[in-house]
Design an enzyme around this catalytic site. Sequence first.
Site, PDB file in Angstrom:
ATOM      1  N   ARG A  86       0.830  -1.204   0.000  1.00  0.00           N
ATOM      2  CA  ARG A  86       0.000   0.000   0.000  1.00  0.00           C
ATOM      3  C   ARG A  86       0.866   1.256   0.000  1.00  0.00           C
ATOM      4  NH1 ARG A  86      -5.195   0.752  -1.313  1.00  0.00           N
ATOM      5  NH2 ARG A  86      -5.375  -1.390  -0.566  1.00  0.00           N
ATOM      6  N   GLY A 328      -1.613  -3.657   8.746  1.00  0.00           N
ATOM      7  CA  GLY A 328      -2.719  -4.594   8.616  1.00  0.00           C
ATOM      8  C   GLY A 328      -2.944  -5.018   7.179  1.00  0.00           C
ATOM      9  N   HIS A 330      -4.989  -3.907   4.820  1.00  0.00           N
ATOM     10  CA  HIS A 330      -4.990  -2.810   3.850  1.00  0.00           C
ATOM     11  C   HIS A 330      -3.566  -2.378   3.532  1.00  0.00           C
ATOM     12  CE1 HIS A 330      -5.954   1.383   2.396  1.00  0.00           C
ATOM     13  NE2 HIS A 330      -6.957   0.732   1.832  1.00  0.00           N
ATOM     14  N   CYS A 331      -2.698  -2.427   4.544  1.00  0.00           N
ATOM     15  CA  CYS A 331      -1.316  -1.954   4.390  1.00  0.00           C
ATOM     16  C   CYS A 331      -0.475  -2.835   3.463  1.00  0.00           C
ATOM     17  CB  CYS A 331      -0.621  -1.893   5.742  1.00  0.00           C
ATOM     18  SG  CYS A 331      -1.463  -0.916   6.995  1.00  0.00           S
ATOM     19  N   ILE A 332      -0.799  -4.115   3.367  1.00  0.00           N
ATOM     20  CA  ILE A 332       0.042  -5.026   2.571  1.00  0.00           C
ATOM     21  C   ILE A 332      -0.531  -5.287   1.185  1.00  0.00           C
ATOM     22  CG2 ILE A 332       0.929  -6.115   4.661  1.00  0.00           C
ATOM     23  CD1 ILE A 332      -0.770  -8.602   3.973  1.00  0.00           C
TER      24      ILE A 332
END
Length: 340
Positions: A86, A328, A330-332
């Site tokens: 992300r 989390g 969304h971050c990856i």
Amino acid sequence: MTYLMPAETAPQDKVWMAFPCEGYSLGDTETAKDEARSTWAAVAHAILEFEPVTMVVDPSEVALARKYLSADVEIVEKPLNDAWMRDIGPTFVHADDGSVAAVDWVFNGWGAQDWAQWDKDSKIGRFVAETAGVERVASPMVNEGGGIQVDGTGTVLVTETVQLDSGRNPELSKADVEAELARTIGAKHVIWLPRGLTRDSERFGTRGHVDIVASIPTPGTVMVHVQRDPTHPDFEVSKIVLDTLRNSHDGYGNEWTIVEMPAPETLKDAEGFVDYSYINHLVVNGGVIACSYDDPVDGEAKSILQQVYPGRKVVTVDARPIFERGGGIHCITQHQPSPR
């Protein structure tokens, strides 16, 4: 040419990820490394139920990655420092002709943090844009995908501690940031939240990414992380964020419909107060890939997500190993929208 970042609910062609490689967030023991790789793979396999996944893998890790990933996950090779797609990848937008373009922000290790390395990750935005075969829109601003949340009509949520961070953009004012967001992602109405969650503001955090604090599931509705336990420092942070949003409006001048998303009951891990958040989910075609924490609130959070994303199947993945490393689901992940 003008650009607009679509809502995350818009139709998608695929999701991009990066496979964990040897480095500071993978882990020091074989058990920890296996946990990271297995969790990233679990997220990829959950997404595959809904749409394709392309995984960027460091050349030294390709054989190992294939042991964890099914043959349905496409692998492309490029040197990596870490695995937070992300943030290191581009932000996809629509051009005014409906085609897809990729905004390539400057990435400098979340504000040139002393523990971070970014000589390889800073090249991933261009690489993904070229591999996707879409126009690259270069931005001189230091920014990450986790630092913006949009509604698809020009409203953008950011935090003062990220885009105005002295380690990122010391020379930029709010007006400068808003002008660059207007140029690159079509921002017309920018809401500045004062800060992010406590753990994310500490040494190994991003200094306050918005994507674990608040999101906009539909225009006019904002979903906010709310810590209900007064012993957790995010109890006060949540109140500040809620007050900011209650005193703001959406891009059409209307009051927000605010959906309070409770934090898990889990307050601490071995490092201190956690920033576990259900806000940090990924919307995919026909589904939502959500974080779970083996926590009593998991069921309530899943129910809320099903209500705010009607018609989508909510699938959960245990995100504790990801948050232990700094983020989390969304971050990856980084979603690539379909042409309009």
